[in-house]
Design a protein around this motif. Sequence first.
Motif, PDB file in Angstrom:
ATOM      1  N   ALA A  42       5.509 -31.701 -27.554  1.00  0.00           N
ATOM      2  CA  ALA A  42       5.584 -31.334 -26.135  1.00  0.00           C
ATOM      3  C   ALA A  42       6.976 -30.815 -25.788  1.00  0.00           C
ATOM      4  O   ALA A  42       7.116 -29.833 -25.053  1.00  0.00           O
ATOM      5  CB  ALA A  42       5.225 -32.529 -25.262  1.00  0.00           C
ATOM      6  N   ALA A  43       8.009 -31.459 -26.313  1.00  0.00           N
ATOM      7  CA  ALA A  43       9.380 -31.023 -26.039  1.00  0.00           C
ATOM      8  C   ALA A  43       9.646 -29.643 -26.635  1.00  0.00           C
ATOM      9  O   ALA A  43      10.302 -28.800 -26.007  1.00  0.00           O
ATOM     10  CB  ALA A  43      10.380 -32.032 -26.593  1.00  0.00           C
ATOM     11  N   LEU A  44       9.121 -29.388 -27.818  1.00  0.00           N
ATOM     12  CA  LEU A  44       9.303 -28.076 -28.439  1.00  0.00           C
ATOM     13  C   LEU A  44       8.563 -26.991 -27.653  1.00  0.00           C
ATOM     14  O   LEU A  44       9.088 -25.891 -27.465  1.00  0.00           O
ATOM     15  CB  LEU A  44       8.817 -28.092 -29.890  1.00  0.00           C
ATOM     16  CG  LEU A  44       9.725 -28.813 -30.876  1.00  0.00           C
ATOM     17  CD1 LEU A  44       9.024 -28.963 -32.223  1.00  0.00           C
ATOM     18  CD2 LEU A  44      11.038 -28.080 -31.034  1.00  0.00           C
ATOM     19  N   ALA A  45       7.370 -27.302 -27.185  1.00  0.00           N
ATOM     20  CA  ALA A  45       6.618 -26.329 -26.387  1.00  0.00           C
ATOM     21  C   ALA A  45       7.343 -26.029 -25.080  1.00  0.00           C
ATOM     22  O   ALA A  45       7.444 -24.868 -24.664  1.00  0.00           O
ATOM     23  CB  ALA A  45       5.211 -26.853 -26.107  1.00  0.00           C
ATOM     24  N   LYS A  46       7.879 -27.070 -24.447  1.00  0.00           N
ATOM     25  CA  LYS A  46       8.620 -26.876 -23.199  1.00  0.00           C
ATOM     26  C   LYS A  46       9.869 -26.038 -23.448  1.00  0.00           C
ATOM     27  O   LYS A  46      10.184 -25.121 -22.675  1.00  0.00           O
ATOM     28  CB  LYS A  46       9.003 -28.213 -22.579  1.00  0.00           C
ATOM     29  CG  LYS A  46       9.736 -28.076 -21.257  1.00  0.00           C
ATOM     30  CD  LYS A  46      10.114 -29.431 -20.698  1.00  0.00           C
ATOM     31  CE  LYS A  46      10.811 -29.370 -19.366  1.00  0.00           C
ATOM     32  NZ  LYS A  46      11.774 -28.334 -19.172  1.00  0.00           N
ATOM     33  N   ALA A  47      10.567 -26.307 -24.534  1.00  0.00           N
ATOM     34  CA  ALA A  47      11.771 -25.535 -24.855  1.00  0.00           C
ATOM     35  C   ALA A  47      11.426 -24.067 -25.098  1.00  0.00           C
ATOM     36  O   ALA A  47      12.153 -23.172 -24.650  1.00  0.00           O
ATOM     37  CB  ALA A  47      12.458 -26.120 -26.079  1.00  0.00           C
ATOM     38  N   ASP A  50      10.660 -22.563 -21.710  1.00  0.00           N
ATOM     39  CA  ASP A  50      11.900 -22.419 -20.939  1.00  0.00           C
ATOM     40  C   ASP A  50      12.746 -21.259 -21.465  1.00  0.00           C
ATOM     41  O   ASP A  50      13.400 -20.563 -20.690  1.00  0.00           O
ATOM     42  CB  ASP A  50      12.721 -23.706 -20.977  1.00  0.00           C
ATOM     43  CG  ASP A  50      12.112 -24.820 -20.144  1.00  0.00           C
ATOM     44  OD1 ASP A  50      11.167 -24.544 -19.366  1.00  0.00           O
ATOM     45  OD2 ASP A  50      12.578 -25.974 -20.276  1.00  0.00           O
ATOM     46  N   ALA A  51      12.731 -21.050 -22.759  1.00  0.00           N
ATOM     47  CA  ALA A  51      13.505 -19.950 -23.348  1.00  0.00           C
ATOM     48  C   ALA A  51      12.967 -18.596 -22.900  1.00  0.00           C
ATOM     49  O   ALA A  51      13.725 -17.620 -22.812  1.00  0.00           O
ATOM     50  CB  ALA A  51      13.486 -20.042 -24.867  1.00  0.00           C
ATOM     51  N   ARG A  60       7.457 -10.726 -21.583  1.00  0.00           N
ATOM     52  CA  ARG A  60       7.062 -12.108 -21.891  1.00  0.00           C
ATOM     53  C   ARG A  60       5.721 -12.232 -22.590  1.00  0.00           C
ATOM     54  O   ARG A  60       5.609 -12.960 -23.583  1.00  0.00           O
ATOM     55  CB  ARG A  60       7.080 -12.959 -20.628  1.00  0.00           C
ATOM     56  CG  ARG A  60       8.480 -13.262 -20.182  1.00  0.00           C
ATOM     57  CD  ARG A  60       8.496 -14.112 -18.932  1.00  0.00           C
ATOM     58  NE  ARG A  60       9.849 -14.068 -18.380  1.00  0.00           N
ATOM     59  CZ  ARG A  60      10.151 -14.365 -17.159  1.00  0.00           C
ATOM     60  NH1 ARG A  60       9.207 -14.762 -16.311  1.00  0.00           N
ATOM     61  NH2 ARG A  60      11.396 -14.300 -16.748  1.00  0.00           N
ATOM     62  N   PRO A  61       4.651 -11.529 -22.139  1.00  0.00           N
ATOM     63  CA  PRO A  61       3.374 -11.664 -22.852  1.00  0.00           C
ATOM     64  C   PRO A  61       3.473 -11.250 -24.319  1.00  0.00           C
ATOM     65  O   PRO A  61       2.925 -11.917 -25.200  1.00  0.00           O
ATOM     66  CB  PRO A  61       2.421 -10.755 -22.084  1.00  0.00           C
ATOM     67  CG  PRO A  61       3.010 -10.662 -20.719  1.00  0.00           C
ATOM     68  CD  PRO A  61       4.494 -10.721 -20.921  1.00  0.00           C
ATOM     69  N   ALA A  62       4.185 -10.184 -24.592  1.00  0.00           N
ATOM     70  CA  ALA A  62       4.320  -9.710 -25.973  1.00  0.00           C
ATOM     71  C   ALA A  62       5.141 -10.709 -26.795  1.00  0.00           C
ATOM     72  O   ALA A  62       4.817 -11.000 -27.953  1.00  0.00           O
ATOM     73  CB  ALA A  62       4.969  -8.342 -26.010  1.00  0.00           C
ATOM     74  N   VAL A  63       6.194 -11.242 -26.209  1.00  0.00           N
ATOM     75  CA  VAL A  63       7.042 -12.216 -26.909  1.00  0.00           C
ATOM     76  C   VAL A  63       6.259 -13.508 -27.154  1.00  0.00           C
ATOM     77  O   VAL A  63       6.325 -14.073 -28.251  1.00  0.00           O
ATOM     78  CB  VAL A  63       8.332 -12.475 -26.125  1.00  0.00           C
ATOM     79  CG1 VAL A  63       9.118 -13.640 -26.725  1.00  0.00           C
ATOM     80  CG2 VAL A  63       9.198 -11.225 -26.062  1.00  0.00           C
ATOM     81  N   ARG A  64       5.498 -13.961 -26.154  1.00  0.00           N
ATOM     82  CA  ARG A  64       4.665 -15.153 -26.326  1.00  0.00           C
ATOM     83  C   ARG A  64       3.697 -14.972 -27.508  1.00  0.00           C
ATOM     84  O   ARG A  64       3.542 -15.875 -28.333  1.00  0.00           O
ATOM     85  CB  ARG A  64       3.834 -15.410 -25.072  1.00  0.00           C
ATOM     86  CG  ARG A  64       4.449 -16.356 -24.131  1.00  0.00           C
ATOM     87  CD  ARG A  64       3.427 -16.831 -23.081  1.00  0.00           C
ATOM     88  NE  ARG A  64       4.144 -17.528 -22.052  1.00  0.00           N
ATOM     89  CZ  ARG A  64       4.526 -16.996 -20.906  1.00  0.00           C
ATOM     90  NH1 ARG A  64       4.222 -15.763 -20.602  1.00  0.00           N
ATOM     91  NH2 ARG A  64       5.210 -17.710 -20.038  1.00  0.00           N
ATOM     92  N   LYS A  65       3.084 -13.810 -27.551  1.00  0.00           N
ATOM     93  CA  LYS A  65       2.120 -13.556 -28.630  1.00  0.00           C
ATOM     94  C   LYS A  65       2.831 -13.499 -29.972  1.00  0.00           C
ATOM     95  O   LYS A  65       2.342 -14.042 -30.970  1.00  0.00           O
ATOM     96  CB  LYS A  65       1.402 -12.234 -28.368  1.00  0.00           C
ATOM     97  CG  LYS A  65       0.287 -11.950 -29.351  1.00  0.00           C
ATOM     98  CD  LYS A  65      -0.479 -10.708 -28.967  1.00  0.00           C
ATOM     99  CE  LYS A  65      -1.602 -10.463 -29.953  1.00  0.00           C
ATOM    100  NZ  LYS A  65      -2.364  -9.271 -29.593  1.00  0.00           N
TER     101      LYS A  65
END
Length: 69
Positions: A42-47, A50-51, A60-65
């Motif tokens: 959970a902490a890694l996902a939040k980090a 947040d990044a 952001r959508p492209a970076v998330r993917k």
Amino acid sequence: MAERTLAEQLGAEPPTGVAALDPAHQQDLADALRAARRRQAAALAKAGNDALKFVPALLRPAVRKAVGL
């Protein structure tokens, strides 16, 4: 979901001192390890999320993917 044993979570047999523990205590340790791994995930996902605040909104959508978030 069936509870995983301590050995399954560690991916190997526990050290001798841990293996000598009562099975109930081993299960308590396995539960604590499972909870710690969930908190870490959970902490890694939040980090990661947040990044993304530092990435321009249109990208952001492209970076998330690309990073698998």
